[in-house]
Each structure stands twice: as structure tokens, then as C-alpha cells.
Design a protein around this motif. Sequence first.
Motif, short mmCIF file in Angstrom:
data_model
loop_
_atom_site.label_atom_id
_atom_site.label_comp_id
_atom_site.label_asym_id
_atom_site.label_seq_id
_atom_site.Cartn_x
_atom_site.Cartn_y
_atom_site.Cartn_z
N CYS A 169 0.98 -1.14 0.00
CA CYS A 169 0.11 -0.11 -0.13
C CYS A 169 0.82 1.12 -0.01
N ALA A 170 0.82 1.89 -1.18
CA ALA A 170 1.81 3.26 -1.11
C ALA A 170 0.85 4.46 -0.98
N ALA A 171 1.44 5.16 0.00
CA ALA A 171 0.49 6.74 0.10
C ALA A 171 1.17 7.62 -0.81
N PHE B 271 2.91 9.60 6.28
CA PHE B 271 2.57 9.10 7.27
C PHE B 271 3.60 8.68 8.31
N SER B 272 4.74 9.06 7.90
CA SER B 272 5.89 8.64 8.58
C SER B 272 5.94 8.87 10.18
N ARG B 273 5.05 9.56 10.81
CA ARG B 273 4.59 9.70 12.25
C ARG B 273 3.39 9.05 12.56
N GLY B 274 2.66 8.62 11.61
CA GLY B 274 1.44 8.03 11.75
C GLY B 274 1.40 6.59 11.89
N ALA C 222 10.31 5.66 4.18
CA ALA C 222 11.10 6.42 3.23
C ALA C 222 10.04 6.36 2.06
N LYS C 223 9.41 5.15 1.79
CA LYS C 223 8.68 5.27 0.73
C LYS C 223 7.17 5.40 0.82
N ASN C 224 6.92 5.45 2.21
CA ASN C 224 5.42 6.10 2.57
C ASN C 224 4.63 4.68 2.28
N ALA D 123 -5.12 1.23 5.55
CA ALA D 123 -5.49 2.49 6.19
C ALA D 123 -4.47 3.12 6.84
N ALA D 124 -4.51 4.60 6.97
CA ALA D 124 -3.87 5.32 7.63
C ALA D 124 -4.22 6.49 8.47
#
Length: 123
Positions: free
Chosen positions: A22-24, A29-32, A74-76, A96-97
Motif C-alpha cells: 500500500c503506497a501512500a 505518514f511517517s509519524r502516523g 521512506a517510501k510511505n 488504512a492510515a
Amino acid sequence: QVQLVESGGGLVQAGGSLRLSCAASGRTFSRGAMGWFRQAPGKEREFVAVITWVGGRTYTDSVKGRFTISRDNAKNTVYLQMDRLKPEDTTVYYCAARMAPTATTDYESYTFWGQGTQVTVSS
């Protein structure tokens, strides 16, 4: 505009493996927290696995020891490695994010969703 794009679903025999990705885009979302949920027709969406921004993982009991969630900040992107698949794993899987760092298992706590990818396990 935030988008979550899933890939990797398909048809596999029981005992086989699949890897969902799953690519965002549109927001980092590195802190989520991120996670995977699944939903069968006529049923409520259920949690499969979630992961915090530092890598803390939670799994639903039915997939423990078979599925592994991971992420590449790094790739989200978040992944779900599914091994020893069973016919009862057949359904649509959703990525989900959320921006908050805690990985809740409540699907209503997630703001952003992918379109879903079908996983079918034949017996």
C-alpha cells in the motif's frame, strides 16, 4: 489529495503466500499509524494488523504467526506478508492510515483508506 493504492492481491491455493503493498501519496505518514483491515460481504470491516510509526505491531488472533505487517517510512508504504493462507482468509483487504501515532484496531479511527484488493484462497 491523499491516496492509498493497494496492490498484490490475487488468487492462491491454500498454504500459499501473497504480499500486499500500500503506497501512500499526497501526505507523509511517517509519524502516523498504518494498518490492514478486511471486509467480507455483509459483514463489518475487521482489523487484521496495524503498525505504529516506530514499528510496534498488533495482529488479530486468527492471523498471528502467519501474517507480518511492515512499513517503509521512506517510501510511505505499508506491507502485509501473508503466509500459510487459508480459505477463510478470502475477502477484500483494505489499507488504512491515520496521522496519530497510536495503532488503534478500531477501523473508525482511521481517516484514509485504499480502494481494496481482493484476496482469494482456494482449497
